[in-house]
Design an enzyme around this catalytic site. Structure first.
Site, short mmCIF file in Angstrom:
data_model
loop_
_atom_site.label_atom_id
_atom_site.label_comp_id
_atom_site.label_asym_id
_atom_site.label_seq_id
_atom_site.Cartn_x
_atom_site.Cartn_y
_atom_site.Cartn_z
N HIS A 60 4.47 2.33 -8.19
CA HIS A 60 3.42 0.79 -8.42
C HIS A 60 2.79 1.42 -9.36
CE1 HIS A 60 3.95 1.41 -3.46
NE2 HIS A 60 4.38 -0.13 -3.84
N GLN A 119 7.25 -9.75 7.89
CA GLN A 119 8.74 -9.52 7.32
C GLN A 119 9.38 -8.12 8.00
OE1 GLN A 119 6.24 -8.38 3.03
NE2 GLN A 119 7.87 -6.74 3.05
N SER A 169 9.24 5.67 -2.82
CA SER A 169 9.18 4.56 -1.79
C SER A 169 7.89 4.93 -1.04
CB SER A 169 10.28 4.57 -1.09
OG SER A 169 10.59 3.71 -0.20
N GLN A 205 15.28 -8.59 -3.37
CA GLN A 205 13.79 -9.30 -3.12
C GLN A 205 13.40 -9.74 -4.11
OE1 GLN A 205 10.27 -7.70 -1.12
NE2 GLN A 205 9.42 -6.91 -3.04
N ARG A 244 8.05 5.02 1.82
CA ARG A 244 8.38 5.09 3.02
C ARG A 244 9.31 6.73 2.51
NH1 ARG A 244 10.23 0.28 3.44
NH2 ARG A 244 10.11 -0.45 5.41
N GLY A 256 0.65 -1.42 -0.14
CA GLY A 256 0.21 0.28 0.14
C GLY A 256 1.02 0.98 0.16
N ALA A 257 0.30 2.16 0.15
CA ALA A 257 1.02 3.38 0.99
C ALA A 257 1.07 3.59 -1.19
CB ALA A 257 1.81 3.79 1.15
N LEU A 258 0.48 3.81 -2.34
CA LEU A 258 1.11 3.85 -3.62
C LEU A 258 1.68 5.12 -4.19
CD1 LEU A 258 -2.22 0.90 -5.05
CD2 LEU A 258 0.17 0.78 -3.96
N HIS A 259 2.44 4.72 -4.77
CA HIS A 259 2.92 6.22 -5.64
C HIS A 259 2.96 5.72 -7.27
CE1 HIS A 259 6.76 3.53 -5.73
NE2 HIS A 259 6.34 3.21 -4.08
O1 PAF Z 1 8.34 -4.67 -1.57
C1 PAF Z 1 6.62 -5.30 -0.92
O2 PAF Z 1 6.54 -3.88 -1.17
C2 PAF Z 1 7.01 -6.15 -0.45
O3 PAF Z 1 8.36 -6.63 -0.48
C3 PAF Z 1 5.95 -7.10 -1.04
C4 PAF Z 1 6.57 -7.79 -2.07
C5 PAF Z 1 4.26 -7.18 -1.58
C6 PAF Z 1 5.47 -8.61 0.32
O4 PAF Z 1 5.11 -8.10 1.18
#
Ligand code: PAF
Length: 301
Positions: A55, A79, A206, A174, A208, A49-52
């Site tokens: 995304h 995580q 990001s 990742q 963040r 979420g917190a899409l930008h």
């Molecule tokens: O990259 C992320 O936002 C997260 O690590 C993911 C891949 C959605 C898994 O929670």
């Protein structure tokens, strides 16, 4: 989930275009089975979420290749190695749905589950062996992080069963780990890495970033500037010399604290000692801006 009901009621009065939002994996699964029975292909963009715009670019890419795109919005507790980061992680579901509705309301669905829908009462990560990829860089500084990522992505892939799944290269490690997950578990998903999207001043997009206080936000573009200069220097200097130079850029910096800078083999992610012109390399960086951890990377050759 109160926010989902609010969004649904806004949609009902047509303030927002209709976009399917699922909170339950079985309901989503049935919906996707129907699409598959009509020979529709499914793209998947897992997010917290917190899409930008980064995304959005993954979703747009997904819509080019697939008939339908599922976006999951789930802040995955397993995580996070830092409890404070989990609590403070931005949650903006209403805005996220609006952003996605603007891309397309017809062929995007959101899956915004509860922790229980994903984990039941057992909120724990499984252990994974990603052939050592998980032990480098982020793996050294964020204990258990990639077990959490492996657990959630595997579960989401099992629920959504996508044809293609899209991940940004900002989290390059990742991305490599998810490719390894799919290979090792023989999952029929095509994992696609997508270019990093940047703000105008070069800062990698990001979720963040929205938490950065102004002075830290103003300082943060140094991260990408340093990566770009490191890339130029890598043309003529050794990895050791470039690494020393990067460390000097952040030593005594008032706002940014370098956690690591690593030049690594792009395939194994192992830090290199000696260059070979048969291999490709990438530089990876993690920096603290206040209590916010920012990462970035760049291809070197
Ligand atoms: O990259 C992320 O936002 C997260 O690590 C993911 C891949 C959605 C898994 O929670």
């Amino acid at each position: 989930m109160q926010i989902v009901s609010k969004i649904l009621s806004l949609q009902a009065v047509k303030l927002l275009p209709i976009l399917e939002i699922f909170e339950n994996k079985n309901t989503l699964g049935n919906y996707l089975d129907t699409l598959r029975s009509r020979n529709h292909t499914i793209g998947f963009v897992p997010t917290m979420g917190a899409l930008h715009d980064g995304h959005a670019s993954l979703v747009i890419q997904g819509l080019k290749t697939n008939d339908f795109v599922v976006v999951s919005i789930f802040v995955n507790p397993t995580q996070f190695d830092n409890a404070n980061d989990l609590v403070k992680y931005p949650r903006t579901l209403e805005k996220d749905v609006t952003l996605l509705s603007k891309i397309s309301a017809d062929n995007i669905a959101v899956y915004a589950p509860s922790v229980e829908d994903i984990y039941g009462s057992d909120v724990v990560a499984s252990g994974f062996d990603f052939d050592g990829l998980e032990q480098e860089m982020e793996g050294q500084y964020r204990t258990g992080h990639f077990d959490g990522v492996g657990t959630i992505v595997k579960r989401l892939f099992e629920i959504v069963k996508p044809n293609h799944a899209y991940f940004g290269e900002k989290d390059f490690q990742q991305l490599m780990i998810i490719k390894k997950l799919v290979e090792k578990h023989e999952m029929p998903v095509n994992v696609i890495g997508c270019d990093i999207l940047r703000e105008q001043d070069g800062l990698a997009m990001s979720s963040r970033n929205m938490r950065l206080k102004p002075a830290y936000r103003a300082a943060a573009p140094l991260i990408y500037q340093t990566l770009k200069t490191a890339k130029i220097k890598f043309g003529t200097k050794s990895a050791k010399k470039v690494t020393e130079w990067v460390n000097e850029q952040f030593a005594n910096h008032e706002l940014l604290e370098l956690e690591y800078f690593v030049i690594a083999d792009s395939e194994t992610l192992k830090t290199i000692n000696r260059k070979s012109n048969k291999k490709t390399y990438r530089a990876f960086i993690a920096v603290y801006a206040d209590d916010i951890r920012l990462i970035d990377n760049i291809a070197l050759n």
